[in-house]
Design a protein around this motif. Structure first.
Motif, short mmCIF file in Angstrom:
data_model
loop_
_atom_site.label_atom_id
_atom_site.label_comp_id
_atom_site.label_asym_id
_atom_site.label_seq_id
_atom_site.Cartn_x
_atom_site.Cartn_y
_atom_site.Cartn_z
N LEU A 130 0.80 -1.22 -0.01
CA LEU A 130 -0.04 0.05 -0.01
C LEU A 130 0.80 1.35 0.02
N VAL A 131 1.79 1.18 0.81
CA VAL A 131 2.83 2.49 1.06
C VAL A 131 3.57 2.56 -0.25
N GLN A 132 4.11 1.30 -0.94
CA GLN A 132 4.57 1.36 -2.28
C GLN A 132 3.90 2.13 -3.19
N LYS A 133 2.44 1.88 -3.22
CA LYS A 133 1.57 2.36 -4.19
C LYS A 133 0.92 3.84 -3.98
N LYS A 134 1.70 4.45 -2.85
CA LYS A 134 1.22 5.76 -2.47
C LYS A 134 -0.32 5.66 -2.10
N ILE A 135 -0.76 4.71 -1.49
CA ILE A 135 -2.05 4.65 -1.18
C ILE A 135 -2.26 5.10 0.35
N ARG A 136 -3.06 5.96 0.54
CA ARG A 136 -3.21 6.59 2.05
C ARG A 136 -3.88 5.47 3.00
N LEU A 137 -3.02 5.43 3.98
CA LEU A 137 -3.48 4.55 5.05
C LEU A 137 -4.60 5.19 6.25
N LEU A 138 -5.67 4.85 6.28
CA LEU A 138 -6.59 5.31 7.52
C LEU A 138 -7.12 4.35 8.11
N GLY A 139 -7.17 4.79 9.49
CA GLY A 139 -7.74 3.83 10.73
C GLY A 139 -8.86 4.49 11.28
N LEU A 140 -9.89 3.81 11.59
CA LEU A 140 -11.16 4.30 12.13
C LEU A 140 -11.35 3.87 13.63
N GLU A 141 -10.53 2.95 14.18
CA GLU A 141 -10.71 2.21 15.66
C GLU A 141 -10.42 3.02 16.61
N GLN A 142 -10.82 2.60 17.77
CA GLN A 142 -10.06 3.15 19.13
C GLN A 142 -8.69 2.59 19.09
N ILE A 143 -7.80 2.86 19.90
CA ILE A 143 -6.33 2.69 20.13
C ILE A 143 -6.43 1.23 20.72
N CYS A 144 -5.79 0.36 20.14
CA CYS A 144 -5.93 -1.02 20.25
C CYS A 144 -5.31 -1.20 21.82
N LEU A 145 -5.78 -2.51 22.38
CA LEU A 145 -5.24 -2.79 23.80
C LEU A 145 -3.74 -3.02 23.77
N THR A 146 -3.41 -3.47 22.70
CA THR A 146 -2.01 -3.83 22.51
C THR A 146 -1.00 -2.92 22.13
N SER A 147 -1.48 -1.65 21.77
CA SER A 147 -0.75 -0.89 20.85
C SER A 147 -0.36 0.57 21.89
N THR A 148 -0.51 0.58 23.15
CA THR A 148 -0.26 1.87 24.06
C THR A 148 1.25 2.04 24.16
N SER A 149 2.03 1.23 24.25
CA SER A 149 3.43 1.39 24.40
C SER A 149 3.89 2.24 23.42
N VAL A 150 3.33 1.93 21.89
CA VAL A 150 4.02 2.54 20.88
C VAL A 150 3.46 4.07 20.78
N ILE A 151 2.29 4.06 21.10
CA ILE A 151 1.52 5.39 21.26
C ILE A 151 2.15 6.34 22.12
N PHE A 152 2.51 5.71 23.27
CA PHE A 152 3.01 6.52 24.29
C PHE A 152 4.60 7.05 23.76
N GLN A 153 5.19 6.09 22.94
CA GLN A 153 6.60 6.62 22.48
C GLN A 153 6.36 7.66 21.46
N TYR A 154 5.47 7.44 20.68
CA TYR A 154 5.06 8.50 19.63
C TYR A 154 4.58 9.85 20.49
N LEU A 155 3.90 9.92 21.50
CA LEU A 155 3.60 11.04 22.25
C LEU A 155 5.01 11.56 22.87
N TYR A 156 6.01 10.70 23.38
CA TYR A 156 7.48 11.20 23.79
C TYR A 156 7.92 11.89 23.10
N GLU A 157 8.18 11.51 21.66
CA GLU A 157 8.79 12.04 20.56
C GLU A 157 8.27 13.46 20.05
N THR A 158 6.87 13.30 20.01
CA THR A 158 6.20 14.58 19.22
C THR A 158 5.53 15.47 20.25
#
Length: 394
Positions: A142-170
């Protein structure tokens, strides 16, 4: 026994006989319609056959194409890859939150292969559905074909540490220390959860609310506030188990994306089978499939809703392991007329819109609620003859 009693008994048995013949006739009508509207295709590195040709004709006519799936099956991301290569889409809409999809797009675009692999090795358990290799390979395409990635869900129960790292960086400098603490706490709690799914994950840990309360909201930037608010909403959804609240959030995210990214563009959606149908879903809500259908009608374009299910085989577990395809599951039992008509060796493509029109014209009574919702809510069913489990990234 009096004459009147014998007469009533006779009438009763005649009625039972009539209902039995009527039910049998209706069942035979549905079976004959399924057979008349099925075709087949095969997969050997590429998809081919009459069914594939018929499917692609409908896909190419539609602005919104929605796949409703049974999760963690290797063949479905391969099928999705083939749709993307055979047709042109500007957006790919997934059952994941907006920020993880944004992170995937950024990491795959910006990092070298070695850097990307290190990021995957450190975080793959946090990727929800995309911690399976065929699904992550799909993201790369998808990225190679330059198709935009969109997500509609709540933050997944497994994803919190990655999201907090994103907030730490930004995020704001005032909150960096607290984001680091939240990231580390999330990693520690979820690491135990990954090993034993009976243990609580971070959203259900008492430390989540306590540590979130330590953030300084007055210093937050707009995107930072949105992520923090999404974390709080997600935690509430997991704590309460409110499916209706979850769907409302998905629809809000959908409408937020609609005007800037989706209106007038072609979008491919891939969600669980509950979400992708138009009309009332298998659960008593009107899901994003209905939202897509209504918006397509407002643009005077087509939405096309495809249910993809396996007939046999194995699927992967949420994080590890495998489990057999269970045809005794309530939904699968409801759809038994389709599985009976499906091939054991080829992919079976059954168009439902023609079946729906005939049944409506004949005032046909569909005796099963899930079967009725499927025929009314999906435009086609594709049945995979033998499913194989999607392997994990590691």
């Amino acid at each position: 026994m009096s004459h009147s009693v014998r007469k009533r008994i006779l009438v009763y048995f005649i009625c039972l006989l009539f209902l039995s013949f009527s039910s049998q006739a209706q069942s035979q009508l549905l079976d004959s319609l399924i057979r008349a509207n099925r075709s087949y295709f095969s997969y050997d590195q590429t998809f081919s056959g009459m069914g594939w040709t018929q499917l692609m004709e409908r896909v190419n006519q539609s602005h919104y194409v929605l796949i409703g799936e049974d999760h963690f099956i290797r063949e479905i991301p391969l099928f999705t890859q083939a749709l993307i290569r055979a047709s042109s889409f500007q957006n790919y809409v997934a059952e994941l939150d907006p920020w993880m999809m944004q992170l995937f797009q950024d990491k795959i675009t910006r990092l070298s292969n070695a850097e990307l692999q290190r990021w995957i090795d450190s975080n793959y358990n946090c990727f929800s559905f995309f911690q399976k290799q065929p699904d992550f390979d799909l993201l790369k395409t998808l990225v190679q074909k330059k198709i935009r990635l969109l997500g509609l869900e709540q933050i997944c129960l497994t994803s919190t540490s990655v999201i907090f790292q994103y907030l730490y960086e930004t995020g704001s400098p005032q909150n960096r220390k607290q984001y680091a603490a939240l990231r580390d706490s999330s990693s520690a709690v979820n690491e135990v959860f990954f090993k034993d799914l009976a243990k609580p994950y971070f959203f259900k840990s008492p430390s989540f609310a306590k540590q979130m309360a330590g953030l300084d909201r007055s210093s937050m930037q707009k995107d930072e506030k949105e992520v923090v608010d999404a974390l709080m909403i997600s935690q509430k959804i997991y704590q309460t188990g409110s499916h209706s609240q979850r769907i409302k959030l998905m629809q809000q995210n959908f409408l937020q994306y609609y005007t800037p990214y989706m209106k007038g563009k072609r979008s491919l959606f891939r969600f669980g089978a509950n979400h992708a149908m138009k009309g009332e879903s298998y659960l008593p809500v009107y899901d994003i499939g209905t939202t897509a259908h209504v918006l397509a009608q407002s643009e005077q374009v087509e939405s096309y809703h495809i249910l993809v299910l396996p007939k046999s085989g194995l699927k992967a577990g949420f994080l590890n392991g495998t489990e057999p395809v269970d045809l005794s599951d309530d939904l699968f039992k409801s759809l038994s007329p389709f599985f009976t008509a499906a091939s054991d060796t080829a992919w079976t493509f059954i168009t439902l819109d023609k079946i729906r029109r005939v049944l409506n014209n004949k005032s046909y009574h569909i005796p099963d609620a899930n079967l009725e919702k499927t025929i009314k809510g999906y435009d086609a069913i594709i049945i995979i003859p033998v499913a194989t489990p999607a392997p994990a990234l590691r």
